[in-house]
Design an enzyme around this catalytic site. Structure first.
Site, PDB file in Angstrom:
ATOM      1  N   ASP A   1      -8.323   5.392 -30.864  1.00  0.00           N
ATOM      2  CA  ASP A   1      -6.899   5.828 -31.547  1.00  0.00           C
ATOM      3  C   ASP A   1      -5.605   6.040 -30.038  1.00  0.00           C
ATOM      4  O   ASP A   1      -5.904   6.843 -29.565  1.00  0.00           O
ATOM      5  CB  ASP A   1      -7.162   7.155 -32.261  1.00  0.00           C
ATOM      6  CG  ASP A   1      -6.367   8.222 -32.372  1.00  0.00           C
ATOM      7  OD1 ASP A   1      -5.300   7.710 -32.917  1.00  0.00           O
ATOM      8  OD2 ASP A   1      -6.255   9.435 -33.010  1.00  0.00           O
TER       9      ASP A   1
ATOM     10  N   GLU B   1      -1.588   2.922  -1.093  1.00  0.00           N
ATOM     11  CA  GLU B   1      -3.220   3.661  -0.898  1.00  0.00           C
ATOM     12  C   GLU B   1      -3.255   1.969  -1.886  1.00  0.00           C
ATOM     13  O   GLU B   1      -4.673   1.475  -1.875  1.00  0.00           O
ATOM     14  CB  GLU B   1      -3.673   4.236  -1.890  1.00  0.00           C
ATOM     15  CG  GLU B   1      -2.900   4.321  -3.113  1.00  0.00           C
ATOM     16  CD  GLU B   1      -3.419   5.958  -3.656  1.00  0.00           C
ATOM     17  OE1 GLU B   1      -5.030   5.614  -4.502  1.00  0.00           O
ATOM     18  OE2 GLU B   1      -2.940   6.470  -4.264  1.00  0.00           O
TER      19      GLU B   1
ATOM     20  N   CYS C   1      -1.971   8.814  -2.822  1.00  0.00           N
ATOM     21  CA  CYS C   1      -0.616   9.604  -4.055  1.00  0.00           C
ATOM     22  C   CYS C   1       0.401   9.667  -2.643  1.00  0.00           C
ATOM     23  O   CYS C   1       1.702   9.962  -3.058  1.00  0.00           O
ATOM     24  CB  CYS C   1      -0.558   9.335  -5.092  1.00  0.00           C
ATOM     25  SG  CYS C   1      -1.487   8.645  -6.362  1.00  0.00           S
TER      26      CYS C   1
ATOM     27  N   TYR D   1      -7.941   0.252 -11.980  1.00  0.00           N
ATOM     28  CA  TYR D   1      -9.470   0.953 -12.474  1.00  0.00           C
ATOM     29  C   TYR D   1     -10.397   0.766 -13.206  1.00  0.00           C
ATOM     30  O   TYR D   1     -11.682   0.640 -13.288  1.00  0.00           O
ATOM     31  CB  TYR D   1      -8.866   2.099 -13.190  1.00  0.00           C
ATOM     32  CG  TYR D   1      -8.151   3.550 -12.795  1.00  0.00           C
ATOM     33  CD1 TYR D   1      -8.803   4.324 -11.678  1.00  0.00           C
ATOM     34  CD2 TYR D   1      -6.985   3.335 -12.909  1.00  0.00           C
ATOM     35  CE1 TYR D   1      -7.636   5.222 -10.981  1.00  0.00           C
ATOM     36  CE2 TYR D   1      -6.307   4.421 -12.065  1.00  0.00           C
ATOM     37  CZ  TYR D   1      -6.895   5.331 -11.950  1.00  0.00           C
ATOM     38  OH  TYR D   1      -6.478   6.134 -10.896  1.00  0.00           O
TER      39      TYR D   1
ATOM     40  N   HIS E   1       4.628  14.681  -9.340  1.00  0.00           N
ATOM     41  CA  HIS E   1       3.370  13.338  -9.145  1.00  0.00           C
ATOM     42  C   HIS E   1       2.934  12.586 -11.400  1.00  0.00           C
ATOM     43  O   HIS E   1       2.424  13.334 -11.324  1.00  0.00           O
ATOM     44  CB  HIS E   1       2.575  13.117  -8.197  1.00  0.00           C
ATOM     45  CG  HIS E   1       1.305  12.190  -8.102  1.00  0.00           C
ATOM     46  ND1 HIS E   1       1.569  10.771  -7.895  1.00  0.00           N
ATOM     47  CD2 HIS E   1       0.420  12.133  -8.552  1.00  0.00           C
ATOM     48  CE1 HIS E   1       0.898  10.231  -8.561  1.00  0.00           C
ATOM     49  NE2 HIS E   1      -0.120  10.848  -8.874  1.00  0.00           N
TER      50      HIS E   1
END
Length: 385
Positions: free
Chosen positions: A29, A79, A111, A143, A233
């Protein structure tokens, strides 16, 4: 003596995907992405771009011959490092054509390290007020395709010049940092994609915000009413909302409503780009300064978070000519073009990553001022246009 952020600039890639289209392809969705996560678009990274090229592009926008002469140090916070030994700041310095007597280092703590870089830079400027430090927060959040974290990917860099008598934000003396050894997010040396426990990470983030804010208030005596806005953040924009509401709860007074409105203004750019890891907080700051109801003299709170985990809350005072010392993010975002989900997937799988083989990329389709042309003899090849 005031020390803080003198200039800010942002850079990302010139391509993006619409997350409603991604949701359709993934059988999800669209509201789960646009409302539940709070993201609309996501930067797409061609193989010819990485943290070095993005960082150099952002820095080029704010450097002038005058401030280059006083530059003592470049700190790249990331990172998404490209080498376990050599600092990415060295490559950035070379692409920018800066003097060899400029110090170059790289910082890592998920982060959070962009904030650490700013605090370290403040110390260097305090020792030598005539000098300035270039801080670059640059990352590519990965990811994996068709994973639960795919919607929170993104890419970009925020460059900041830290100096005495700054033009954007004078950072106040009190800050509160807080760290604990937790496994909410990490990326082993052998992995190109991060591992994350999303729900746990969100809970840790909220706890760290509450802990650092409370300690800050205890040390300064300041209350929420003392802030024109609080910047978070934002690995995804809904994260900042969850943290703010954990403190505001059922409040509907003028202070609470103001903080909610300013949070929405700080989310505008992150909704269009995605997760910048180290740069997310500072893209949020640029978004608030350019889209919120902010005026000189306002106090802003800033909450920085890095999984693993480290958090910090600090504050700064907006300076009189802040608007003139920010790059035009709206223009940059408007210049991008949309790519299809299949093209995004192809580009995602074309990244250099950890392969050792020689490779040459076709750079003709990339109009950026700096590009990654490939790799030869285990050395990355960068080009300045």
């Amino acid at each position: 003596m005031k020390i803080g952020i003198d200039k800010m600039a942002f850079a990302s890639t010139d391509q993006y995907i619409e997350l409603t289209e991604l949701a359709e392809k993934r059988g999800v969705d669209p509201n789960k992405y646009t409302i539940g996560i709070g993201q609309d678009r996501q930067a797409v990274v061609p193989p010819t771009q990485d943290i070095v090229t993005l960082g150099a592009q952002a820095a080029q926008k704010l450097l002038t011959p005058e401030n280059v002469r006083g530059l003592s140090t470049i700190i790249v916070a990331t990172e998404s490092g490209i080498d376990n030994s050599k600092a990415s700041a060295i490559y950035v310095k070379h692409l920018l054509g800066l003097d060899d007597y400029v110090r170059t280092i790289e910082l890592k703590e998920a982060c959070y390290s962009g904030t650490a870089a700013i605090q370290f830079a403040r110390g260097l400027v305090a020792l030598n007020p005539q000098e300035s430090v270039l801080v670059i927060a640059a990352d590519i959040a990965r990811y994996g395709l068709n994973t639960s974290g795919e919607v929170t990917q993104g890419a970009g860099a925020v460059a900041m010049l830290i100096s005495a008598n700054p033009h954007v934000l004078a950072i106040e003396a009190t800050s509160v940092s807080y760290s604990r050894d937790v496994m909410d997010f990490w990326r082993p040396l052998y992995a190109t994609e991060a591992l994350v426990d999303g729900k746990y990470s969100t809970n840790v983030y909220i706890d760290f915000f509450k802990n650092t804010l409370t300690r800050y208030q205890q040390r300064t005596g300041r209350q929420l009413a003392d802030f024109a806005g609080i910047v978070f953040h934002l690995p995804f924009t809904k994260m900042g909302k969850k943290a703010l509401e954990a403190v505001l709860q059922d409040r509907t007074d003028d202070v609470a409503n103001r903080l909610r409105e300013q949070l929405t203004a700080s989310q505008v750019y992150c909704r269009q780009v995605g997760n910048l890891y180290t740069g997310s907080l500072y893209l949020g700051l640029m978004s608030l300064l350019q889209n919120g109801q902010i005026k000189p003299g306002d106090r802003l709170g800033l909450f920085s978070y890095g999984s693993g985990a480290e958090g910090e809350f600090y504050s700064g005072i907006v300076q009189s000519d802040f608007a003139k010392n920010l790059s035009d993010v709206d223009h940059d975002l408007a210049e991008r073009h949309q790519v299809s989900v299949p093209e995004y997937e192809r580009l995602f799988n074309s990244q250099l990553g950890m392969q050792a083989a020689d490779i040459q990329f076709d750079t003709q389709a990339d109009n950026a001022p700096f590009v990654l042309a490939g790799q030869k003899n285990h050395q990355r090849i960068y080009q300045r246009r």
